[in-house]
Design a protein around this motif. Structure first.
Motif, PDB file in Angstrom:
ATOM      1  N   HIS A   1      58.929 -13.218  11.038  1.00  0.00           N
ATOM      2  CA  HIS A   1      57.679 -13.657  10.421  1.00  0.00           C
ATOM      3  C   HIS A   1      56.912 -12.459   9.892  1.00  0.00           C
ATOM      4  N   ASP A   2      56.452 -12.580   8.687  1.00  0.00           N
ATOM      5  CA  ASP A   2      55.647 -11.504   8.112  1.00  0.00           C
ATOM      6  C   ASP A   2      54.860 -12.068   6.931  1.00  0.00           C
ATOM      7  N   THR A   3      53.772 -11.387   6.608  1.00  0.00           N
ATOM      8  CA  THR A   3      53.003 -11.803   5.442  1.00  0.00           C
ATOM      9  C   THR A   3      53.645 -11.245   4.168  1.00  0.00           C
ATOM     10  N   HIS A   4      53.368 -11.891   3.051  1.00  0.00           N
ATOM     11  CA  HIS A   4      53.891 -11.407   1.775  1.00  0.00           C
ATOM     12  C   HIS A   4      52.796 -10.765   0.932  1.00  0.00           C
ATOM     13  N   ILE A   5      51.692 -10.439   1.614  1.00  0.00           N
ATOM     14  CA  ILE A   5      50.586  -9.761   0.923  1.00  0.00           C
ATOM     15  C   ILE A   5      51.022  -8.427   0.304  1.00  0.00           C
ATOM     16  N   PRO A   6      51.806  -7.599   1.016  1.00  0.00           N
ATOM     17  CA  PRO A   6      52.204  -6.327   0.384  1.00  0.00           C
ATOM     18  C   PRO A   6      52.964  -6.539  -0.927  1.00  0.00           C
ATOM     19  N   ILE A   7      53.776  -7.579  -0.995  1.00  0.00           N
ATOM     20  CA  ILE A   7      54.502  -7.862  -2.242  1.00  0.00           C
ATOM     21  C   ILE A   7      53.513  -8.296  -3.323  1.00  0.00           C
ATOM     22  N   ALA A   8      52.589  -9.165  -2.944  1.00  0.00           N
ATOM     23  CA  ALA A   8      51.618  -9.688  -3.911  1.00  0.00           C
ATOM     24  C   ALA A   8      50.778  -8.563  -4.520  1.00  0.00           C
ATOM     25  N   VAL A   9      50.400  -7.617  -3.696  1.00  0.00           N
ATOM     26  CA  VAL A   9      49.550  -6.527  -4.178  1.00  0.00           C
ATOM     27  C   VAL A   9      50.273  -5.677  -5.223  1.00  0.00           C
ATOM     28  N   ASP A  10      51.591  -5.577  -5.069  1.00  0.00           N
ATOM     29  CA  ASP A  10      52.387  -4.777  -6.014  1.00  0.00           C
ATOM     30  C   ASP A  10      52.853  -5.556  -7.232  1.00  0.00           C
ATOM     31  N   ASN A  11      53.036  -6.870  -7.068  1.00  0.00           N
ATOM     32  CA  ASN A  11      53.693  -7.660  -8.097  1.00  0.00           C
ATOM     33  C   ASN A  11      52.712  -8.653  -8.726  1.00  0.00           C
ATOM     34  N   PRO A  12      52.387  -8.481 -10.006  1.00  0.00           N
ATOM     35  CA  PRO A  12      51.409  -9.386 -10.642  1.00  0.00           C
ATOM     36  C   PRO A  12      51.870 -10.842 -10.666  1.00  0.00           C
ATOM     37  N   ARG A  13      53.136 -11.111 -10.363  1.00  0.00           N
ATOM     38  CA  ARG A  13      53.656 -12.475 -10.398  1.00  0.00           C
ATOM     39  C   ARG A  13      53.729 -13.128  -9.022  1.00  0.00           C
ATOM     40  N   VAL A  14      53.134 -12.493  -8.026  1.00  0.00           N
ATOM     41  CA  VAL A  14      53.091 -13.108  -6.690  1.00  0.00           C
ATOM     42  C   VAL A  14      51.639 -13.093  -6.201  1.00  0.00           C
ATOM     43  N   VAL A  15      51.160 -14.242  -5.747  1.00  0.00           N
ATOM     44  CA  VAL A  15      49.806 -14.344  -5.198  1.00  0.00           C
ATOM     45  C   VAL A  15      49.907 -15.007  -3.827  1.00  0.00           C
ATOM     46  N   VAL A  16      49.153 -14.500  -2.856  1.00  0.00           N
ATOM     47  CA  VAL A  16      49.120 -15.125  -1.533  1.00  0.00           C
ATOM     48  C   VAL A  16      47.771 -15.822  -1.350  1.00  0.00           C
ATOM     49  N   ALA A  17      47.821 -17.093  -0.933  1.00  0.00           N
ATOM     50  CA  ALA A  17      46.587 -17.829  -0.627  1.00  0.00           C
ATOM     51  C   ALA A  17      46.413 -17.879   0.885  1.00  0.00           C
ATOM     52  N   ARG A  18      45.194 -17.692   1.330  1.00  0.00           N
ATOM     53  CA  ARG A  18      44.865 -17.771   2.756  1.00  0.00           C
ATOM     54  C   ARG A  18      43.623 -18.662   2.927  1.00  0.00           C
ATOM     55  N   THR A  19      43.415 -19.129   4.130  1.00  0.00           N
ATOM     56  CA  THR A  19      42.254 -19.978   4.390  1.00  0.00           C
ATOM     57  C   THR A  19      41.672 -19.687   5.768  1.00  0.00           C
TER      58      THR A  19
END
Lengths: 391, 404
Positions: free
Chosen positions: A221-239
């Motif tokens: 299990h891991d977050t994909h935030i590090p990928i999102a920060v680097d890649n303009p085509r990935v966004v992570v939503a949190r709540t």
């Protein structure tokens, strides 16, 4: 349009996507499901219908709300100016920069903004069926095509099929753990999937919805935030609505590449930050800054309620999917409407229909252990399965 | 479509705190931010100025955003506290829930919940209205100056905007607006008008609606009654009854003004079902918090509090109008909780001079930024302090008849 139509037929059959979108019940907005929304929850009801944290946000956060009233209770009369504080705190906690974060009135606003920006009449939305319907509902309303992809036999997201459907699409909604099926795709497989979509369809954005992130116990299990920060085509939503227990306050956020976040902020302008209420901003700040043991304890509490409830169903021959969230998706072998109506009469509210599984499966959120003990007693009565059978 | 003076893109850069901008003093900017002024303030760059150093013991008085200085009433605050145990519930599961708020608003007007659309502030309603009813071929007709949310959204979408200047008394030019309306998608009528505080009577609004309906029946008329509860002119009546019986007319209302809940973000649209449905479709699901729902319902059940707030504001308004008149500064006829005052000098100079003494007044409102300031009405105590500062700031000019 033709392509999306073919997508439906190939994967789940004609009409299923319409049913998928049309079935949004209590959780849908105020219009197309207006009557259910008007129907109040009777006092004393055990609500296992909406994947909430039954204990709420805890003392630290509620103290912050009280403080937010200000001197003489005057502060809520002022337009809020504290969104920057919450963004800074989140950035610090997540190890990103403030420019990587945009806040929303619940992650609902984030999902809508992403769908608005990244789909079009010629750029489809791709989502599994079933999944959380906000993106599909919005795309449909805008007249943007929706490609629905069936889950695999374990009710998990089928990464191969999603990758295929993603070619040329505008946005992939990737809810992990997936609501309503509660299943989880491990971090390594997700990383590979994101890379593959990016390689095969570079213009497609993937929205990774990590709403249930804090409830996952799978070791991979891991977050994909590090990928999102680097890649303009990935966004992570949190709540803040799930483990943080703040569904009533309305606060969510997206983390992504600065360029992507800038686009989202631009679309939100005029009703973006201005949709954020001051109590939620203060509560969010307190929630981020509180001792992380709050989340550890909430995860442990949920895991115990989950183990108990899943065991109860399994022992009675009703198979749940492998839940990694604060809810489960279980085959009760009958239309969920019957079950739901019978449970409601006995003070237990379970979730709505989730086509195409409404004839067999029920989504149940986990309340407190005490609530789940009361709930299974009712389920036993309603299902005629009071005692465990030999599995 | 973008105008440099209020470039939306400039504005966007600083939204959410504009954290990407290194030289930007976000704290100072945020402190001065209001209902609508974040946009123009940012475009004007006022947020970039360092915060004024106040003399010891002087506390800033914020009269820049047309807020209710007292916040929500006690019954509303109590209702929030009573809802603490439901902070974890979605607004469709809480008691009261969002349906109960729509029902409470509907009952107030004797209509059905389908005539109501809740917004995260009336700003969401305004934004949805522009999205629903304007297009590249169907313009927005609005005034200048007026509340800029609608034109800003239209410009952002690339939809044409027709801005009709207010008349010499700073009142909306209803005749000019009616002339501009043929083929338009949406007309925005802010009554009383922000920032000029002026009002049109029930008859004038009805005549305007009739004329627009005759000349351009497809055009939708949005009447924003944000300041409804502060109006004292007996010739005024809410346009809600008119909207309910007239196709293509609806009213926007907010809990941000007299109800004192600007920070809670609750507004609504009310009109015929067919007219408000497009806003309902665009509405963000569960856009009002469980606390906002409870507070708004409690406030609707406490009309006395709103009457008291209106009386309080009227008293402060009368006092402040007179104090400024005594300084030779005439206000347009105010029917809101703010004044639009001819201070005889650029608003920026007046604003900066006041800010040095802890009084924060409204931003620039082109095309009147060289002469007029918008001053919101605080408590009587605050306005006594504020007018004393105005006296020190304005006197040198009036006594020497000079102009900066």
């Amino acid at each position: 349009m033709a392509l999306s139509r073919r997508g439906f037929v190939q994967t789940v059959g004609v009409g299923a996507a319409a049913a998928w979108i049309g079935a949004r019940g209590r959780e849908h907005g105020i219009w197309s499901a207006f009557e259910p929304t008007l129907q109040a929850v009777e006092p004393g009801t055990i609500v296992l219908a909406s994947n909430e944290n039954p204990l709420g946000p805890g003392k630290t956060v509620m103290k912050a709300v009280r403080t937010a009233f200000g001197e003489g209770g005057r502060a809520p009369g002022r337009y809020s100016g504290t969104s920057g504080d919450l963004i800074d705190a989140l950035a610090k906690r997540l190890g990103v920069k403030p420019e990587n974060i945009v806040l929303g009135c619940g992650s609902t606003q984030i999902l809508r903004t992403a769908t608005h920006l990244f789909t079009a009449r010629d750029k489809a939305l791709v989502g599994t069926i079933p999944t959380y319907e906000e993106c599909a509902g919005y795309a449909e309303m805008m007249g943007h095509p929706v490609r629905a992809v069936a889950l695999d036999s374990e009710f998990k997201m089928d990464l191969g099929k999603i990758t295929e459907a993603a070619r040329g699409a505008g946005l992939v909604f990737y809810c992990n753990p997936n609501n309503p099926t509660a299943t989880y795709v491990g971090a390594r497989a997700t990383r590979d999937f994101l890379a593959k979509v990016n390689r095969e369809s570079p213009e497609t954005t993937v929205l990774v919805d990590e709403a249930y992130f804090d409830y996952v116990t799978d070791p991979d299990h891991d977050t994909h935030i590090p990928i999102a920060v680097d890649n303009p085509r990935v966004v992570v939503a949190r709540t803040f609505s799930k483990a943080y227990g703040m569904a009533g306050l309305r606060m969510g956020y997206a983390v992504g590449h600065a360029d992507t976040i800038k686009k989202m902020r631009e679309w939100d302008a005029g009703s973006g930050t201005s949709s954020l209420n001051v109590l939620a901003l203060h509560a969010g700040l307190a929630a981020v800054e509180q001792d992380p043991s709050f989340i550890t304890a909430e995860r442990a509490r949920n895991t115990a309620a989950r183990d108990f409830t899943m065991k109860w169903f399994s022992e009675r021959g009703m198979k749940p999917t492998d839940s990694q969230a604060n809810f489960m998706f279980v085959n009760i072998g009958r239309p969920v409407k019957e079950f739901r109506d019978a449970c409601r009469k006995k003070g237990i509210l379970v979730a709505r229909d989730f086509p195409p599984f409404e004839k067999t499966h029920c989504r149940l959120s986990f309340g407190t252990m005490d609530e789940m003990k009361k709930a299974v007693a009712v389920f036993g009565d309603v299902l005629g399965k009071k005692t465990a059978t030999a599995a | 479509m973008l105008q440099s003076r209020r470039s939306f893109l400039d504005v966007l850069r600083v939204l959410d705190g504009g954290r990407a901008e290194g030289d930007f003093n976000a704290a100072q900017w945020l402190a001065a931010r209001g209902h609508e002024d974040y946009q123009a303030q940012a475009a004007q760059g006022t947020g970039r100025r360092p915060a004024p150093a106040l003399p010891p013991g002087v506390k800033a008085i914020r009269i820049s955003s047309n807020e209710n200085p007292l916040g929500p009433g006690k019954t509303a605050l109590d209702a929030i506290v009573r809802q603490f145990h439901e902070a974890g519930r979605y607004p469709f599961n809480s008691t009261p829930g969002e349906g109960a708020l729509a029902t409470a608003i509907a009952s107030k007007f004797g209509v059905k919940p389908v005539n109501i659309v809740l917004g995260a502030g009336s700003q969401e309603i305004l934004k949805s209205a522009v999205r629903a009813y304007t297009s590249p071929a169907k313009a927005l007709v609005t005034a200048t100056p007026t509340f800029e949310n609608c034109p800003n959204v239209a410009k952002r979408l690339g939809h044409p905007v027709v801005e009709v200047k207010v008349d010499s008394a700073c009142r909306l030019d209803l005749d000019g607006m009616a002339k501009a309306v043929k083929g338009a998608g949406l007309v925005f009528l802010n009554n009383p008008n922000n920032p000029t505080a002026t009002l049109h009577s029930a008859k004038a609004v009805e005549d305007f609606v009739r004329r627009v309906r005759a000349d351009s029946p497809e055009t939708v008329i949005l009447i924003d009654e944000a300041y409804h509860d502060y109006v004292t002119d007996p010739a005024y009546q809410s346009a809600v009854p008119l909207a309910l019986k007239t196709p293509n007319v609806f009213v926007a209302r907010t809990f941000s003004k007299a109800y004192g809940m600007a920070g809670l973000r609750i507004g609504y649209a009310i009109g015929a079902e067919e007219t408000v449905r497009p806003m309902a479709r665009l509405k963000m699901p569960y856009n009002v918090s469980v606390f906002g729902i409870a507070a708004a319902i409690a406030a609707l059940n406490d009309p006395k509090h709103i009457e008291d707030e209106k009386a309080r504001n009227t008293e402060v308004r009368t006092f402040t109008v007179k104090a400024l008149e005594d300084l030779g500064c005439k206000s347009s006829e105010s029917q809101g909780n703010f004044l639009f005052v001819d201070v005889g000098r650029p608003a920026a100079a007046f604003r900066e001079a006041c800010a040095k003494q802890g009084i924060m007044v409204g931003r620039d409102f082109p095309p009147f930024e060289k002469t007029h300031a918008r001053i919101s009405l605080g408590t009587m105590e605050e306005m006594k302090k504020a007018t004393s500062v105005f006296r020190s700031v304005l006197r040198p000019v009036t006594t020497t008849a000079g102009r900066q």
